[in-house]
Scaffold this active site. Structure first.
Site, mmCIF file in Angstrom:
data_model
loop_
_atom_site.group_PDB
_atom_site.id
_atom_site.type_symbol
_atom_site.label_atom_id
_atom_site.label_comp_id
_atom_site.label_asym_id
_atom_site.label_seq_id
_atom_site.Cartn_x
_atom_site.Cartn_y
_atom_site.Cartn_z
ATOM 1 N N GLY A 91 -4.946 -2.200 5.033
ATOM 2 C CA GLY A 91 -4.168 -3.352 4.555
ATOM 3 C C GLY A 91 -4.876 -4.676 4.779
ATOM 4 N NE ARG A 92 -6.712 -4.283 10.895
ATOM 5 C CZ ARG A 92 -6.093 -3.105 10.980
ATOM 6 N NH1 ARG A 92 -4.970 -2.892 10.300
ATOM 7 N NH2 ARG A 92 -6.564 -2.137 11.719
ATOM 8 C CG HIS A 137 -5.018 -36.331 16.022
ATOM 9 N ND1 HIS A 137 -5.140 -37.656 16.386
ATOM 10 C CD2 HIS A 137 -6.037 -36.064 15.171
ATOM 11 C CE1 HIS A 137 -6.181 -38.181 15.739
ATOM 12 N NE2 HIS A 137 -6.747 -37.234 15.005
ATOM 13 C CD GLU A 164 9.355 -5.972 7.163
ATOM 14 O OE1 GLU A 164 9.160 -4.826 6.685
ATOM 15 O OE2 GLU A 164 9.047 -6.287 8.326
ATOM 16 C CE LYS A 215 -3.513 2.209 2.884
ATOM 17 N NZ LYS A 215 -4.468 2.048 3.973
ATOM 18 C CE LYS A 253 4.568 -1.179 7.920
ATOM 19 N NZ LYS A 253 3.690 -0.707 6.858
ATOM 20 C CD GLU A 256 -2.223 -5.199 11.600
ATOM 21 O OE1 GLU A 256 -1.269 -5.991 11.674
ATOM 22 O OE2 GLU A 256 -2.594 -4.678 10.537
#
Ligand code: G6Q
Length: 545
Positions: free
Chosen positions: A269-270, A386, A214, A208, A506, A355
């Site tokens: 973003g999410r 399990h 990263e 965005k 960040k 978030e």
């Protein structure tokens, strides 16, 4: 938005008193005295069926919870979001992911301007690109068709498309391999590209802001990897596409503006899967299936906006979550999909929820005196059975769970699906009703083992059941949780659409990055632990003696 302190509302106080009674209830008893609740406490919306009867609630609890939602102005808050009010106040933005999947002709205005033509224009351009890649018309620099699409992005620019490409795999074109690179750990880049041919690889750089360290580092690595093979900077135009809001940075990186797919600052973003960030998914499943997914999102959006609170699926899930979180002491919430294609769904919801609602000040900037968002976690069934279900059945923690399952499998294989679903139904039954010591004794269990084989039950679950995992049901499922999270944020009186904790991350690493890589013996002014760790790392890397 309405200003209030939820815990001071009479509706909240009434629920506190009510919760004192509820602490004594057992689901066995609730079902015995109200045998029809299993049918009554259920509803259908946008192709999803929800059974919420296995919760520690009565009709009165639901009425009281609904009263709280009303007092906190949930319907007005939803209306404010859908009509483009700047409800993300700390970032001074509207929150309009619903515009990305607005399949009606309704205009959606931002500062008096209808954004729908921009939304449709980008969807059209995405469609053209997706078709060109899928048909082989889009050629790499050496003339070869694209066989690998690699998305480079992180957080909201990775989790959604990565999860969705997995979820809708049965609809995807298997001739095109989809890969995702997010981590700054070089291992991720190296392992995801090691078997790929650069001449057949298209990178989608998804960010965005187009400034995330990263993503920028991985995109630079991708460009170098590509040019090492193709030896001509002109190759970038055939092998790099940008998904971003930041035109300037995209151009600075060297991606042609014709290869940029835009979205807008009113898409968080999410919440961005339906925007240009969904391009890898559109390439994988094709534009038609992508639009079907948007239809699913849209039908849940409409259900949320138009349905009264007491028949509103996201609102019901929100209130049940709130009941355990704020009144019965639960700290976490498990998401348990009984579908291998939804393997990444819990991780996706973890970001969406944690978030959005992991906040400790209210909308007035005051520290909250109430619990906000829970810890969200989960794994697909039956694998989880399990592993961690032991704690769900016999541990000391209260963990409300959402079980998500489908009536038909995309991969009918023997009786696998019936077995899977038998487990699905059996688990919610066992969690609710347990196994009493009398039942254990009656089964001939030696007396010494009875306490160990007794299951208290009374563990609440929601069951979400759909016909099949299709693009449509998948879209509806995500929108269901988006609006659940939104509703909870409204009641907790917090801002669900900012993420200052992510911003902090960040910034923080920047200074230490300089310190770990500097020559000589840089002065370190952190606490003694951090200083010592940095020194130790520098010595190990041969940067100081
Ligand atoms: C999502 C968050 C965060 C964000 C990433 C990537 O809501 O804000 O996860 O998506 O930090 O940001 P960019 O897309 O700007 O690279």
């Amino acid at each position: 938005m309405q200003q209030f302190t939820p815990v001071d509302l009479p509706e909240w106080r009434a629920l506190e008193t009510h919760a004192e009674e509820a602490k004594e209830w057992h689901l066995r008893e609730l079902f015995r005295t109200d045998p029809e609740r299993g049918v009554r406490m259920s509803l259908e919306a946008a192709g999803l069926f929800l059974d919420y009867s296995k919760n520690r609630v009565t009709d009165e609890t639901m009425r009281r919870l609904m009263a709280l939602a009303g007092a906190c102005g949930v319907p007005a808050a939803a209306e404010a979001m859908f009509s483009g009010k700047p409800i993300n106040a700390t970032e001074r933005r509207p929150v309009l992911h619903i515009a990305l999947r607005n399949r009606s002709n309704r205009p959606i205005l931002v500062e008096g301007r209808d954004v729908m033509s921009d939304v449709r224009a980008v969807l059209d351009r995405m469609t053209t690109l997706a078709r060109a890649v899928r048909t082989g018309e889009w050629r790499g620099f050496t003339g070869r068709p694209i066989r690998n699409v690699v998305n480079i992005g992180i957080g909201g620019s990775d989790l959604g498309p990565a999860m969705a490409c997995e979820a809708l795999k049965p609809f995807s074109d298997r001739r095109i391999a989809l890969r995702f690179i997010s981590n700054i750990d070089g291992t991720h880049f190296v392992e995801q590209t090691r078997d790929l041919d650069p001449a057949e690889t298209l990178f989608l750089v998804a960010s965005k802001t187009f400034t995330t360290r990263e993503t920028m580092a991985n995109a630079a690595a991708a460009r170098a990897w590509c040019l090492a093979a193709m030896k001509d900077p002109a190759a970038v135009a055939r092998h790099f596409v940008a998904l971003s809001t930041n035109r300037q940075e995209v151009e600075r990186f060297g991606i042609d503006r014709r290869n940029m797919f835009e979205f807008w600052d009113w898409v968080g973003g999410r919440y961005s899967l339906c925007s240009a960030i969904g391009l890898p998914l559109m390439i994988a499943v094709g534009p038609e299936r992508f639009m079907e997914m948007l239809d699913g999102f849209h039908s849940m959006d409409r259900h949320f906006l138009e349905t009264p609170l007491d028949r509103n699926m996201p609102v019901i899930l929100a209130l049940l979550g709130l009941w355990y979180n704020n009144f019965l002491g639960a700290e976490s919430h498990a998401i348990l999909p009984y579908d291998q294609y939804l393997a990444r769904f819990p991780a996706y919801l973890q970001q969406l929820d944690m978030e959005s609602n992991g906040k400790n000040v209210d909308r007035q900037g005051r520290p909250v005196r109430w619990q906000t968002g829970p810890i969200v976690w989960g794994e697909p069934g039956t694998n989880g059975q399990h592993a961690f279900y032991q704690l769900l059945h016999q541990g000391t923690k209260l963990v409300p769970c959402d079980f998500i399952g489908f009536c038909r499998s995309h991969n009918p294989l023997g009786d696998h699906h019936d077995q899977l679903m038998a487990n699905f139904f059996a688990q919610t039954e066992a969690l609710a009703f347990g196994r009493t010591s009398t039942e254990v004794e009656a089964a001939g269990t030696p007396a010494t083992l009875v306490p160990f084989k007794t299951f208290k039950g009374n563990r609440p679950t929601n069951t979400i059941l759909a016909e099949q995992l299709t693009p449509q049901t998948f879209g509806a499922l995500i929108a269901l949780y988006e609006h659940k999270v939104f509703t909870q944020g409204v009641i907790w009186n917090i801002y669900s659409f900012d993420q200052w904790g992510v911003q902090l991350g960040k910034e923080l690493a920047e200074r230490i990055f300089q310190e770990t890589t500097a020559d000589g013996r840089p002065p370190l002014a952190h606490d003694s632990s951090t200083n010592h760790l940095i020194r130790r790392y520098r010595i190990a890397r041969g940067r100081e003696a």
